[in-house]
Write an enzyme that holds these catalytic residues in place. Structure first.
Site, short mmCIF file in Angstrom:
data_model
loop_
_atom_site.label_atom_id
_atom_site.label_comp_id
_atom_site.label_asym_id
_atom_site.label_seq_id
_atom_site.Cartn_x
_atom_site.Cartn_y
_atom_site.Cartn_z
N GLY A 16 0.66 -1.13 -0.03
CA GLY A 16 0.05 -0.06 0.07
C GLY A 16 0.63 1.21 0.13
O GLY A 16 0.24 2.26 0.28
N SER A 17 2.25 1.23 -0.64
CA SER A 17 2.59 2.60 -0.34
C SER A 17 2.28 3.51 -1.62
O SER A 17 2.42 4.75 -1.14
CB SER A 17 4.21 2.08 -0.83
OG SER A 17 4.47 1.86 -2.26
N ASN A 18 1.62 2.97 -2.65
CA ASN A 18 0.75 3.91 -3.30
C ASN A 18 -0.36 4.48 -2.94
O ASN A 18 -0.45 5.66 -3.06
CB ASN A 18 0.54 3.32 -4.91
CG ASN A 18 1.87 3.18 -5.75
OD1 ASN A 18 2.41 4.39 -6.24
ND2 ASN A 18 2.43 2.21 -5.93
N ARG A 69 -15.70 -15.11 -10.59
CA ARG A 69 -15.34 -13.96 -10.63
C ARG A 69 -16.36 -12.82 -10.88
O ARG A 69 -16.17 -11.87 -10.12
CB ARG A 69 -14.21 -13.89 -11.79
CG ARG A 69 -13.62 -12.49 -11.97
CD ARG A 69 -12.30 -12.44 -12.84
NE ARG A 69 -12.87 -12.50 -14.31
CZ ARG A 69 -11.88 -12.06 -15.19
NH1 ARG A 69 -10.53 -12.06 -14.80
NH2 ARG A 69 -12.15 -11.99 -16.32
N MET A 94 -3.60 -6.81 -7.38
CA MET A 94 -3.08 -7.91 -8.18
C MET A 94 -3.97 -9.00 -8.60
O MET A 94 -3.55 -10.23 -9.11
CB MET A 94 -1.76 -8.62 -7.31
CG MET A 94 -0.60 -7.65 -6.83
SD MET A 94 -0.17 -6.51 -8.01
CE MET A 94 1.30 -7.52 -8.68
N LEU A 97 -9.04 -7.74 -13.55
CA LEU A 97 -10.52 -7.32 -13.21
C LEU A 97 -11.11 -7.79 -14.87
O LEU A 97 -10.59 -7.74 -15.86
CB LEU A 97 -10.44 -5.78 -13.25
CG LEU A 97 -10.20 -5.27 -11.63
CD1 LEU A 97 -10.09 -3.70 -11.81
CD2 LEU A 97 -11.39 -5.89 -10.88
N HIS A 113 1.49 1.00 -12.91
CA HIS A 113 2.32 -0.16 -13.43
C HIS A 113 3.83 -0.07 -13.44
O HIS A 113 4.10 0.87 -13.99
CB HIS A 113 1.98 -0.78 -14.68
CG HIS A 113 2.40 -2.01 -15.04
ND1 HIS A 113 2.06 -3.46 -14.77
CD2 HIS A 113 3.58 -2.14 -15.89
CE1 HIS A 113 2.76 -4.17 -15.19
NE2 HIS A 113 3.83 -3.49 -16.12
N GLU A 146 -10.18 -3.71 -20.99
CA GLU A 146 -9.94 -5.33 -20.81
C GLU A 146 -8.53 -6.03 -21.35
O GLU A 146 -8.19 -7.09 -21.06
CB GLU A 146 -11.06 -5.91 -21.57
CG GLU A 146 -12.32 -5.65 -21.05
CD GLU A 146 -13.44 -6.39 -21.81
OE1 GLU A 146 -13.43 -7.80 -21.94
OE2 GLU A 146 -14.55 -5.80 -22.24
C1 GAR Z 1 3.70 -1.17 -7.23
O1 GAR Z 1 5.05 -1.20 -7.55
C2 GAR Z 1 2.58 -1.01 -8.34
O2 GAR Z 1 3.42 -0.49 -9.64
C3 GAR Z 1 2.62 -2.41 -8.67
O3 GAR Z 1 2.67 -3.31 -7.39
C4 GAR Z 1 3.51 -2.51 -6.36
C5 GAR Z 1 2.37 -2.35 -5.34
O4 GAR Z 1 3.07 -1.43 -4.42
N1 GAR Z 1 1.70 -2.91 -9.30
C6 GAR Z 1 1.49 -3.91 -10.47
O5 GAR Z 1 2.24 -4.83 -10.66
C7 GAR Z 1 0.16 -4.24 -11.16
N2 GAR Z 1 0.25 -4.84 -12.25
P1 GAR Z 1 2.26 -0.96 -3.21
O6 GAR Z 1 1.48 -1.90 -2.69
O7 GAR Z 1 3.49 -0.47 -2.17
O8 GAR Z 1 1.79 0.25 -3.56
#
Ligand code: GAR
Length: 205
Positions: A16-18, A69, A94, A97, A113, A146
């Site tokens: 969850g850093s984003n 799903r 992850m 969808l 991404h 999609e």
């Molecule tokens: C991030 O690097 C994001 O870009 C990637 O997962 C990480 C999540 O980090 N997302 C993907 O690869 C999606 N295909 P976070 O949980 O610390 O935000």
């Protein structure tokens, strides 16, 4: 009465850093939005803890409690629609969808991404960029359609790849940029600064 804030739902699966970068931008008023709901498909996701620490509603919805799903996505859609959300932000979510979810929020779902799309869609992308010998990598914020990691590109940031890099060091360099461009991309959308031309996203002056 103050006008309603632009409402976000943030979907997470892990650290969850984003999500944190979005929360921090809102708290600094660099992003004029509010997070109406955080949903995780993983019970132990630290992102849920971050949400609670900031007084946000954090919900674990277990895909295993649903027969398929589509029914899982129906539950997701109901929860999000009940909050009158303007934009759905995938932040390290992850699960791929499906059509049901994407059509419910058509043009209103974005993702971050950790590569310069269209290079390296999918999983393990920093490792694959290193193995491939890419000299630059980075991150991409894009609309979700999609095609997995294939929707129109909103913003990108580039980082160099050094000979000494391993997956961890490259991921960290990319992540720093993710935390900068993800809130910026959301701000562009809420300020109505983007238009779609074919598959290109143009930025209004
Ligand atoms: C991030 O690097 C994001 O870009 C990637 O997962 C990480 C999540 O980090 N997302 C993907 O690869 C999606 N295909 P976070 O949980 O610390 O935000």
């Amino acid at each position: 009465m103050a006008p309603d804030k632009f409402k976000l739902a943030v979907l997470v699966s892990g650290r969850g850093s984003n999500l944190q970068a979005i929360i921090d931008s809102i708290e600094k008023n660099a992003l004029q939005a509010e997070i109406a709901l955080v949903i995780s498909n993983v019970k132990t996701a630290y992102a849920l803890e971050r949400a609670r620490k900031h007084g946000l509603e954090g919900l674990f919805l277990d895909p295993k409690s649903y027969p398929d799903r589509n029914s899982y996505e129906q539950a997701l859609v109901e929860r999000i629609q009940s909050k009158s959300v303007n934009l759905v932000c995938l932040a390290g979510y992850m699960r791929v969808l499906g059509k049901y979810f994407i059509e419910a929020f058509s043009g209103r779902i974005i993702n971050i991404h950790p590569s310069l799309l269209p290079a390296f869609p999918g999983l393990n992308v920093q490792k694959r960029a290193l193995e491939h010998g890419a000299r630059f990598s980075g991150c991409t914020v894009h609309f979700v359609n999609e095609e997995v990691d294939g929707g129109p590109i909103i913003m990108q940031a580039v980082v160099p790849v050094f000979d000494e890099d391993d997956e961890a060091s490259l991921s960290e360099r990319i992540l720093e940029q993710e935390h900068i461009i993800y809130p910026q991309a959301i701000q562009l959308i809420l300020a109505d600064k983007l238009t779609l031309s074919g598959r290109r996203v143009l930025h209004k002056k």
